[in-house]
Design a protein around this motif. Structure first.
Motif, PDB file in Angstrom:
ATOM      1  N   GLU A  95      -7.697 -48.772 -35.624  1.00  0.00           N
ATOM      2  CA  GLU A  95      -6.700 -49.310 -36.551  1.00  0.00           C
ATOM      3  C   GLU A  95      -5.991 -50.547 -35.980  1.00  0.00           C
ATOM      4  O   GLU A  95      -5.781 -51.542 -36.658  1.00  0.00           O
ATOM      5  CB  GLU A  95      -5.692 -48.195 -36.873  1.00  0.00           C
ATOM      6  N   ARG A  96      -5.651 -50.489 -34.688  1.00  0.00           N
ATOM      7  CA  ARG A  96      -4.901 -51.614 -34.100  1.00  0.00           C
ATOM      8  C   ARG A  96      -5.732 -52.902 -34.144  1.00  0.00           C
ATOM      9  O   ARG A  96      -5.207 -53.992 -34.326  1.00  0.00           O
ATOM     10  CB  ARG A  96      -4.451 -51.310 -32.675  1.00  0.00           C
ATOM     11  N   HIS A  97      -7.042 -52.737 -34.015  1.00  0.00           N
ATOM     12  CA  HIS A  97      -7.900 -53.919 -34.051  1.00  0.00           C
ATOM     13  C   HIS A  97      -7.953 -54.487 -35.468  1.00  0.00           C
ATOM     14  O   HIS A  97      -7.836 -55.699 -35.678  1.00  0.00           O
ATOM     15  CB  HIS A  97      -9.299 -53.564 -33.559  1.00  0.00           C
ATOM     16  N   ILE A  98      -8.101 -53.591 -36.439  1.00  0.00           N
ATOM     17  CA  ILE A  98      -8.196 -54.030 -37.840  1.00  0.00           C
ATOM     18  C   ILE A  98      -6.958 -54.844 -38.214  1.00  0.00           C
ATOM     19  O   ILE A  98      -7.046 -55.949 -38.757  1.00  0.00           O
ATOM     20  CB  ILE A  98      -8.379 -52.797 -38.764  1.00  0.00           C
ATOM     21  N   LYS A  99      -5.783 -54.302 -37.867  1.00  0.00           N
ATOM     22  CA  LYS A  99      -4.524 -55.001 -38.199  1.00  0.00           C
ATOM     23  C   LYS A  99      -4.473 -56.355 -37.497  1.00  0.00           C
ATOM     24  O   LYS A  99      -4.061 -57.358 -38.071  1.00  0.00           O
ATOM     25  CB  LYS A  99      -3.327 -54.149 -37.749  1.00  0.00           C
ATOM     26  N   PHE A 100      -4.898 -56.354 -36.232  1.00  0.00           N
ATOM     27  CA  PHE A 100      -4.829 -57.596 -35.456  1.00  0.00           C
ATOM     28  C   PHE A 100      -5.695 -58.683 -36.092  1.00  0.00           C
ATOM     29  O   PHE A 100      -5.278 -59.830 -36.232  1.00  0.00           O
ATOM     30  CB  PHE A 100      -5.275 -57.332 -34.008  1.00  0.00           C
ATOM     31  N   VAL A 101      -6.909 -58.297 -36.499  1.00  0.00           N
ATOM     32  CA  VAL A 101      -7.834 -59.286 -37.065  1.00  0.00           C
ATOM     33  C   VAL A 101      -7.258 -59.843 -38.372  1.00  0.00           C
ATOM     34  O   VAL A 101      -7.324 -61.053 -38.632  1.00  0.00           O
ATOM     35  CB  VAL A 101      -9.234 -58.656 -37.280  1.00  0.00           C
ATOM     36  N   GLN A 102      -6.645 -58.975 -39.161  1.00  0.00           N
ATOM     37  CA  GLN A 102      -6.050 -59.459 -40.422  1.00  0.00           C
ATOM     38  C   GLN A 102      -4.901 -60.426 -40.119  1.00  0.00           C
ATOM     39  O   GLN A 102      -4.739 -61.452 -40.772  1.00  0.00           O
ATOM     40  CB  GLN A 102      -5.560 -58.284 -41.260  1.00  0.00           C
ATOM     41  N   GLN A 103      -4.140 -60.108 -39.071  1.00  0.00           N
ATOM     42  CA  GLN A 103      -3.024 -60.963 -38.687  1.00  0.00           C
ATOM     43  C   GLN A 103      -3.535 -62.338 -38.234  1.00  0.00           C
ATOM     44  O   GLN A 103      -3.000 -63.376 -38.627  1.00  0.00           O
ATOM     45  CB  GLN A 103      -2.231 -60.256 -37.568  1.00  0.00           C
ATOM     46  N   VAL A 104      -4.603 -62.319 -37.445  1.00  0.00           N
ATOM     47  CA  VAL A 104      -5.169 -63.579 -36.956  1.00  0.00           C
ATOM     48  C   VAL A 104      -5.675 -64.419 -38.136  1.00  0.00           C
ATOM     49  O   VAL A 104      -5.474 -65.634 -38.194  1.00  0.00           O
ATOM     50  CB  VAL A 104      -6.323 -63.292 -35.967  1.00  0.00           C
ATOM     51  N   PHE A 105      -6.324 -63.750 -39.074  1.00  0.00           N
ATOM     52  CA  PHE A 105      -6.855 -64.440 -40.256  1.00  0.00           C
ATOM     53  C   PHE A 105      -5.705 -65.172 -40.964  1.00  0.00           C
ATOM     54  O   PHE A 105      -5.823 -66.337 -41.362  1.00  0.00           O
ATOM     55  CB  PHE A 105      -7.518 -63.414 -41.188  1.00  0.00           C
ATOM     56  N   LEU A 106      -4.592 -64.458 -41.072  1.00  0.00           N
ATOM     57  CA  LEU A 106      -3.433 -65.033 -41.762  1.00  0.00           C
ATOM     58  C   LEU A 106      -2.886 -66.241 -40.994  1.00  0.00           C
ATOM     59  O   LEU A 106      -2.556 -67.282 -41.582  1.00  0.00           O
ATOM     60  CB  LEU A 106      -2.352 -63.947 -41.866  1.00  0.00           C
ATOM     61  N   THR A 107      -2.826 -66.093 -39.667  1.00  0.00           N
ATOM     62  CA  THR A 107      -2.337 -67.211 -38.839  1.00  0.00           C
ATOM     63  C   THR A 107      -3.208 -68.451 -39.074  1.00  0.00           C
ATOM     64  O   THR A 107      -2.705 -69.564 -39.258  1.00  0.00           O
ATOM     65  CB  THR A 107      -2.399 -66.839 -37.333  1.00  0.00           C
ATOM     66  N   MET A 108      -4.523 -68.228 -39.084  1.00  0.00           N
ATOM     67  CA  MET A 108      -5.435 -69.362 -39.265  1.00  0.00           C
ATOM     68  C   MET A 108      -5.284 -69.963 -40.658  1.00  0.00           C
ATOM     69  O   MET A 108      -5.377 -71.172 -40.856  1.00  0.00           O
ATOM     70  CB  MET A 108      -6.885 -68.893 -39.088  1.00  0.00           C
ATOM     71  N   TRP A 109      -5.089 -69.079 -41.617  1.00  0.00           N
ATOM     72  CA  TRP A 109      -4.929 -69.503 -43.010  1.00  0.00           C
ATOM     73  C   TRP A 109      -3.666 -70.345 -43.148  1.00  0.00           C
ATOM     74  O   TRP A 109      -3.675 -71.441 -43.713  1.00  0.00           O
ATOM     75  CB  TRP A 109      -4.865 -68.242 -43.892  1.00  0.00           C
ATOM     76  N   GLU A 110      -2.579 -69.818 -42.561  1.00  0.00           N
ATOM     77  CA  GLU A 110      -1.298 -70.529 -42.671  1.00  0.00           C
ATOM     78  C   GLU A 110      -1.347 -71.875 -41.955  1.00  0.00           C
ATOM     79  O   GLU A 110      -0.665 -72.825 -42.319  1.00  0.00           O
ATOM     80  CB  GLU A 110      -0.155 -69.654 -42.127  1.00  0.00           C
TER      81      GLU A 110
END
Ligand code: MSP
Length: 625
Positions: A95-110
């Motif tokens: 779970e911690r990895h899944i959340k992290f990857v989504q967070q990174v995706f958002l950072t890149m998107w922003e």
């Protein structure tokens, strides 16, 4: 602080020699870093999302998660049996990895590094990699693995890889790529122009969804973007801030086939996510068997446990590191393994311990004092020390074969000194102090070599330490290796290290036994009646996962009931109206309470059973032969 990782292994297949190779190299390095006083963190784990895993699970009638759990556990069990000293066993389904990857995706998107578009091009499911038509080989073959690629046309989010071209090239100036010669290939690839990278897929489901805020939940994050960030997500920086010191990572170990993902995509992703770039990406070559790349489909994959069980795990570790220069391909050759065990591990290493223990017990009751070594054997000691310093340099530079070679050169200095000075004659000639100093020279060389060999042969070197009564610790490493000091020892009797191997131990003969079934005469074959039969009815048997019950039609409308264990591979309804091959004169048997009058033939393909049928429809009951 040194953070070291293996690739995380795909769970579509069980571990083989190639996986063991990377993991054993990483384990050796992690042990070396700890011994040489670095705070070390060692990660391995499994890569569990993506189309390839989804398909593999489906083929085995499992859900992807069930399947991933099963295979991930197999990897973990093997590493535990091999006593791999990993600190983190990471899984991309955590779970911690899944959340992290989504967070990174958002950072890149922003940051504006991600945009939406449409991908049209080719995809290799086996490599989980995108290609343009011009890159393909033989029509639609993947340029990396040769397997058939699929044409994709789907909506996709893209990462602005092209934006990072210059920064990646700049990073290469700090020489992060090992071996250095691989850098040229990467530079050429980049200078041909980097295209933006499709980083989401929509045509399957098994993966991490893009962040909810984007309101586009049919998109699954590209498995390589997901997987590469395991190296960061596993540090749990939000909870374990002390792990920040492990960034930048010291080295990501990879096979040459996945260098591009680690040395081009990953640095760009990291820059986009505002994370530091690793110090080294070190890429090893491939292991082949009899000159061919190992793979399950070719049936030539070697299981590491079988080799380790047959020959001793430490001998196997030694062979893998010693046999091929890091970065080159190597062929697994059993004769070579035996020769290294006998000539090097047994003769040079094990035998030296025996000689030292034997002599010291005889000459001085096991006590080995260093006080006169420099008086008599300064030149020999200097020579050995030189090899040890070289070994140190080589392991720091990932040149494992040369590191081991130098250690064995140091052992040779000791062994040759014994032959040259013949301590037994020194004793006879009343030169006991010279004889004892020689034993001490050899014991000190053996101890120093054992310390540097410890990361590769953890258990055998502990046996040396026990027999000579010293400890292998970072403090002793400092003293004996960095400060060139000498020690006194107290020897005690011990078992022999690495007994000689007299004959090949792998199951070559057993394999042949299987293939070479006893020859039969034509009359033996004539006893078997083989016929083509038509499937009239077919149904599952309640309570059995494996069995299907058939009503088959033979010649003249004769029917009979036959059971066959293929329920996992065929649905009953798809078989009705098909023709099968039958052993028709087999004695009747009762299976699961049902009478079975004959046996339907199928071919074993891996774990699968495939029915055999005539190429064209023939009359029911036709004889085969
Ligand atoms: N899941 C990806 C890695 C993601 S890392 C963020 C992957 N997995 S893999 O299981 O296919 O391969 C893992 C490693 O095993 C690769 O480094 C690959 O080079 C190595 N090997 C697989 N077969 C090999 C040989 N026959 N010989 C040596 N190593 C090879 O790729």
């Amino acid at each position: 602080m040194r953070y070291i990782t293996t690739p995380i292994y795909y769970v579509n297949d069980v571990p083989h020699l190639g996986h063991a190779y990377t993991t054993i190299i990483a384990d050796t390095l992690a042990r070396f870093y700890r011994l040489s006083g670095h705070k070390t963190l060692f990660l391995t784990g499994t890569d569990e999302h993506g189309q390839k895993i989804e398909q593999a699970a489906k083929n085995k009638n499992h859900s992807p998660k069930e399947y991933a759990d099963k295979i991930s556990l197999e990897f973990k069990k093997l590493w535990d049996e091999f006593e791999i000293s990993y600190d983190i066993y990471a899984r991309t389904t955590d779970e911690r990895h899944i959340k992290f990857v989504q967070q990174v995706f958002l950072t890149m998107w922003e940051k504006g590094d991600i945009y939406k578009g449409e991908y049209e091009g080719y995809y290799c499911v086996s490599c989980e990699s995108f290609f343009t038509q011009t890159q393909l080989t033989n029509g639609c073959g993947c340029p990396d693995c040769g397997k058939e690629t699929k044409l994709l046309k789907e909506e996709s989010y893209f990462f602005k890889l092209s934006k990072y071209e210059k920064d990646i090239l700049k990073w290469y100036e700090s020489d992060p790529i090992v071996p250095k010669n691989k850098k040229t290939e990467l530079i050429n690839f980049i200078e041909n122009g980097l295209k933006d990278l499709s980083i989401t897929r929509t045509s399957f489901e098994w993966g991490i969804k893009i962040p909810q805020n984007l309101n586009d939940d049919k998109h699954i994050i590209y498995v390589w973007l997901d997987a590469l960030f395991i190296y960061i997500s596993s540090l749990e920086l939000d909870k374990k801030s002390e792990n920040l010191g492990f960034l930048p990572a010291f080295v990501h170990l990879v096979g040459k086939d996945i260098l591009r993902f680690h040395a081009i995509y990953f640095p760009a992703f990291l820059m986009s996510a505002n994370l530091p770039l690793p110090k080294y990406i070190a890429a090893h070559g491939w292991w082949t068997k009899d000159g061919e790349k190992m793979s399950k489909s070719k049936g030539n994959a070697l299981h590491p446990k079988i080799i380790a069980d047959a020959y001793d795990l430490e001998a196997f570790r030694y062979f893998l590191l010693r046999e091929v220069p890091f970065g080159n391909d190597g062929d697994f050759n059993e004769a070579m393994l035996i020769s290294r065990i006998n000539a090097e591990l047994s003769n040079e290493f094990g035998n030296l311990l025996n000689r030292i223990v034997g002599m010291s017990l005889k000459y001085s009751n096991g006590s080995i004092l260093q006080d006169e070594v420099l008086n008599f054997y300064r030149a020999e000691l200097n020579e050995a020390n030189l090899h040890l310093q070289n070994a140190l340099e080589f392991i720091e530079n990932f040149q494992f074969n040369r590191y081991l070679e130098e250690l064995f050169k140091a052992l040779s200095v000791a062994n040759l000194s014994i032959s040259k000075y013949e301590p037994w004659n020194l004793i006879k000639n009343n030169e006991a102090s010279k004889a004892n100093a020689l034993v001490s020279l050899c014991a000190n060389i053996l101890a120093k070599v054992s310390i540097l060999l410890h990361p590769t042969l953890p258990k055998s070197t502990q046996k040396v330490a026990k027999a000579l009564n010293f400890e292998i610790t970072p403090q002793i490493y400092q003293k004996l290796i960095l400060q060139n000091s000498l020690l006194d020892f107290k020897a005690s009797a011990c078992e022999a290290l690495f007994p000689k191997i007299e004959k090949a131990l792998l199951s070559e003969e057993k394999k042949e036994e299987k293939i070479q079934m006893p020859k039969i005469k034509i009359d033996d074959f004539a006893k078997i009646e083989l016929k083509v039969a038509l499937v009239k009815e077919c149904e599952r048997i309640e309570g059995s996962e494996k069995l299907l019950k058939f009503i088959l039609e033979l010649e003249n409308g004769e029917t009979r009931q036959v059971l066959s264990g293929i329920a996992k591979f065929y649905k009953p309804e798809e078989l009705i109206g098909k023709q099968v091959c039958l052993i028709s004169n087999l004695k009747k048997a009762k299976i699961f309470g049902y009478e079975s009058d004959g046996m339907i033939l199928s071919a074993k393909s891996g774990d699968k059973l495939v029915l055999i049928s005539p190429r064209e429809l023939v009359e029911s009951g036709s004889l085969i032969g």
